[in-house]
Every structure is written in structure tokens, then in C-alpha cells.
Write a protein that holds these residues in place. Sequence first.
Motif, PDB file in Angstrom:
ATOM      1  N   ILE A 240       0.803  -1.307   0.109  1.00 46.19           N
ATOM      2  CA  ILE A 240      -0.061  -0.028   0.019  1.00 46.19           C
ATOM      3  C   ILE A 240       0.813   1.166   0.033  1.00 46.19           C
ATOM      4  CG2 ILE A 240      -1.932   1.308   1.271  1.00 46.19           C
ATOM      5  CD1 ILE A 240      -2.489  -1.642   0.381  1.00 46.19           C
ATOM      6  N   TYR A 241       0.647   2.168  -0.902  1.00 43.03           N
ATOM      7  CA  TYR A 241       1.769   3.114  -1.157  1.00 43.03           C
ATOM      8  C   TYR A 241       0.755   4.549  -0.977  1.00 43.03           C
ATOM      9  CZ  TYR A 241       4.811   6.344  -3.154  1.00 43.03           C
ATOM     10  OH  TYR A 241       5.972   7.482  -3.466  1.00 43.03           O
ATOM     11  N   TYR A 242       1.592   5.352   0.006  1.00 41.48           N
ATOM     12  CA  TYR A 242       0.907   6.493   0.357  1.00 41.48           C
ATOM     13  C   TYR A 242       1.766   7.963  -0.280  1.00 41.48           C
ATOM     14  CZ  TYR A 242      -0.646  10.569   3.270  1.00 41.48           C
ATOM     15  OH  TYR A 242      -1.067  11.814   4.010  1.00 41.48           O
TER      16      TYR A 242
ATOM     17  N   ILE B 296       2.749  -4.376   3.082  1.00 41.42           N
ATOM     18  CA  ILE B 296       3.817  -3.353   3.501  1.00 41.42           C
ATOM     19  C   ILE B 296       3.317  -2.109   3.136  1.00 41.42           C
ATOM     20  CG2 ILE B 296       6.110  -2.760   2.945  1.00 41.42           C
ATOM     21  CD1 ILE B 296       6.609  -5.785   1.600  1.00 41.42           C
ATOM     22  N   TYR B 297       3.235  -1.249   4.181  1.00 36.90           N
ATOM     23  CA  TYR B 297       2.553   0.176   3.935  1.00 36.90           C
ATOM     24  C   TYR B 297       3.947   0.869   3.860  1.00 36.90           C
ATOM     25  CZ  TYR B 297      -1.271  -2.257   6.081  1.00 36.90           C
ATOM     26  OH  TYR B 297      -2.404  -2.690   6.396  1.00 36.90           O
ATOM     27  N   LEU B 298       3.946   1.525   2.691  1.00 37.54           N
ATOM     28  CA  LEU B 298       5.119   2.577   2.311  1.00 37.54           C
ATOM     29  C   LEU B 298       4.683   3.900   2.262  1.00 37.54           C
ATOM     30  CD1 LEU B 298       7.258   0.561  -0.283  1.00 37.54           C
ATOM     31  CD2 LEU B 298       7.640   0.696   2.163  1.00 37.54           C
ATOM     32  N   TYR B 299       5.381   5.028   2.705  1.00 30.77           N
ATOM     33  CA  TYR B 299       4.958   6.321   2.188  1.00 30.77           C
ATOM     34  C   TYR B 299       6.136   6.901   1.714  1.00 30.77           C
ATOM     35  CZ  TYR B 299       7.478   7.654   6.348  1.00 30.77           C
ATOM     36  OH  TYR B 299       8.602   7.758   7.446  1.00 30.77           O
ATOM     37  N   LYS B 300       5.539   7.980   0.746  1.00 30.20           N
ATOM     38  CA  LYS B 300       6.767   8.924   0.109  1.00 30.20           C
ATOM     39  C   LYS B 300       6.880  10.041   1.096  1.00 30.20           C
ATOM     40  CE  LYS B 300       7.868  12.003  -3.719  1.00 30.20           C
ATOM     41  NZ  LYS B 300       7.643  12.586  -5.255  1.00 30.20           N
TER      42      LYS B 300
ATOM     43  N   GLN C  96       9.277   4.554   5.325  1.00 34.23           N
ATOM     44  CA  GLN C  96       9.372   5.417   4.160  1.00 34.23           C
ATOM     45  C   GLN C  96       9.932   4.583   2.854  1.00 34.23           C
ATOM     46  OE1 GLN C  96      12.229   8.655   4.647  1.00 34.23           O
ATOM     47  NE2 GLN C  96      11.200   9.682   3.018  1.00 34.23           N
ATOM     48  N   ASP C  97       9.392   4.758   1.742  1.00 33.87           N
ATOM     49  CA  ASP C  97       9.955   4.007   0.485  1.00 33.87           C
ATOM     50  C   ASP C  97      11.353   4.329   0.423  1.00 33.87           C
ATOM     51  OD1 ASP C  97      10.075   3.006  -2.123  1.00 33.87           O
ATOM     52  OD2 ASP C  97       8.936   4.527  -3.137  1.00 33.87           O
ATOM     53  N   PRO C  98      12.148   3.115   0.651  1.00 34.80           N
ATOM     54  CA  PRO C  98      13.569   3.330   0.549  1.00 34.80           C
ATOM     55  C   PRO C  98      14.389   3.808  -0.656  1.00 34.80           C
ATOM     56  CG  PRO C  98      13.155   0.996   0.729  1.00 34.80           C
ATOM     57  CD  PRO C  98      11.714   1.863   0.624  1.00 34.80           C
ATOM     58  N   ASP C  99      14.820   4.872  -0.722  1.00 37.48           N
ATOM     59  CA  ASP C  99      15.279   5.620  -1.815  1.00 37.48           C
ATOM     60  C   ASP C  99      14.589   5.847  -2.845  1.00 37.48           C
ATOM     61  OD1 ASP C  99      17.998   5.775  -0.559  1.00 37.48           O
ATOM     62  OD2 ASP C  99      18.280   3.621  -1.152  1.00 37.48           O
ATOM     63  N   GLY C 100      13.188   5.687  -2.558  1.00 36.74           N
ATOM     64  CA  GLY C 100      12.099   6.229  -3.655  1.00 36.74           C
ATOM     65  C   GLY C 100      11.941   4.740  -4.680  1.00 36.74           C
ATOM     66  N   LEU C 101      12.482   3.924  -4.211  1.00 36.10           N
ATOM     67  CA  LEU C 101      12.474   2.387  -4.958  1.00 36.10           C
ATOM     68  C   LEU C 101      11.260   1.887  -5.587  1.00 36.10           C
ATOM     69  CD1 LEU C 101      13.867  -0.313  -5.743  1.00 36.10           C
ATOM     70  CD2 LEU C 101      13.034  -1.177  -3.406  1.00 36.10           C
ATOM     71  N   ILE C 102      10.187   1.970  -4.773  1.00 29.95           N
ATOM     72  CA  ILE C 102       8.775   1.483  -5.264  1.00 29.95           C
ATOM     73  C   ILE C 102       8.199   2.845  -6.188  1.00 29.95           C
ATOM     74  CG2 ILE C 102       6.533   0.910  -4.838  1.00 29.95           C
ATOM     75  CD1 ILE C 102       8.707  -1.229  -4.231  1.00 29.95           C
ATOM     76  N   GLU C 103       8.353   3.852  -5.733  1.00 29.70           N
ATOM     77  CA  GLU C 103       7.561   5.155  -6.493  1.00 29.70           C
ATOM     78  C   GLU C 103       8.367   4.922  -7.978  1.00 29.70           C
ATOM     79  OE1 GLU C 103       7.309   9.799  -6.483  1.00 29.70           O
ATOM     80  OE2 GLU C 103       8.991   8.692  -5.615  1.00 29.70           O
TER      81      GLU C 103
END
Length: 220
Positions: A111-113, A150-154, A170-177
Motif C-alpha cells: 500500500i503506497y501513500y 507492506i505499508y510505504l509512504y513517500k 518510508q519508501d527506501p530511496d524512492g524504490l517503489i515509486e
Amino acid sequence: MKKLVFFTLSLLLLASCKTNQNGSSETTQVTYRKSRLYDQENNRISQSKFYNQLLKNQDLSWAYVSNKTKFDKRLVAGQKHGVISDKATIIKQLNNKLDINIASDKPIVIIYYPGKDPCNSSGSATKQTRVKAQQDFEVKLYNLVQIKPIYLYKSIDGLSNNYDLSKWHQDPDGLIESLFFEYHYPCSSYLVISKDGEFTSKFGESNYSEILATTKRLNQ
């Protein structure tokens, strides 16, 4: 049946994505006010045409697109399907950066916020009802495929108003984004990767039932 797009995601070329975790609610509301509207070809269109296209085409979504001091809205594809060849590398990156343990023989649900916006900072739902819905979803997901989401945020801005922050990373190094979410889609987005690497990424607001259905479809 939607045609799968096969491609290789190269993690070696990812650029570090710096995020801004500060900002007041006032600033957020100002930057999203009086947005200009655009179609998928980046042509400016009227409000009625913009929302009519969304109503008529269920495969469409929209995204906030930065315009210096505020955000405009652009029509975009509502989801993407494909197969990744380097699932193991993604798992290794997430496990190492987030100190979690993703099993290689299981699907992944993220889930990406993207950060605070008018969509995820409004509505009648309380923090308590959101947390309860999240807990119910986690139980159903575990019963379905024996994993935790897995809950990730920008950007963390506004997140504590709706959810328990202890579950979020936090999305590590913007990986998933960088790999899956090109724009800031309203509310939040989700990503499901099957155990074999097939994925669906859904852009913008959705519900937990839809995420469960996608997970079931990809792991039959």
C-alpha cells in the motif's frame, strides 16, 4: 483480458528520490486549489469533459501533476500490468532497507501513500474506523495468502491523522515509486506482485476488497 507488458526493471539505474516530510495543511490546500485539467495527451480540457471521461472509461484514473506553485490534474491510465524479472532484487532491497522479511515464494502486497492531498485528508471516516478496516484487511489477506501487507509512504505529512504510524515505512530511496508510481495519484495506490513476478499496480483511491481480489487473481 488485459495484455501483459513484459519488461525488465533495472534497479541499478534508480535515482535517489529525496522526499519532503514537512509542510502544513494550509500549504497543502493552497497548492491543490484551482487546478487546471488535462487529458492523457496533455491537452487542457474543461471540468465537465475531464469528469465525463472518468465516468465513461473505468480504465482511467487521474494524477496530480506539479505546476511550480500548485498541482494540476491529468488523466492517466488507472492501472498497469506486467511481469518483472528481478523480483528477488526488489525483495532484497526492501528486506535490507526496511529490516523486514519478505519470503521469496510468496506474493507481495504494498500500500503506497504519496503524501497529503485533498483526497486522503478529507472524508467522514475517522482514524478509528480506518484502523479497524486496516486490521480486518490484514486478517483477510493473511488468510488468503499468509502474508502481511507492506505499508510505504513517500511523505509522512498527514499520515498520522488516519493510521498507526508504527506499521508504515518510508519508501527506501524512492524504490517503489520509481518502479511503479510515476505520478502523485489521489489518496493512495497499491501494488500486488505474485510469487512468479506478475504484477498489477492500481493508481489512486481503491478499497481493501479490490486489493484482496487482485491478490487472489494473481495467485491462483
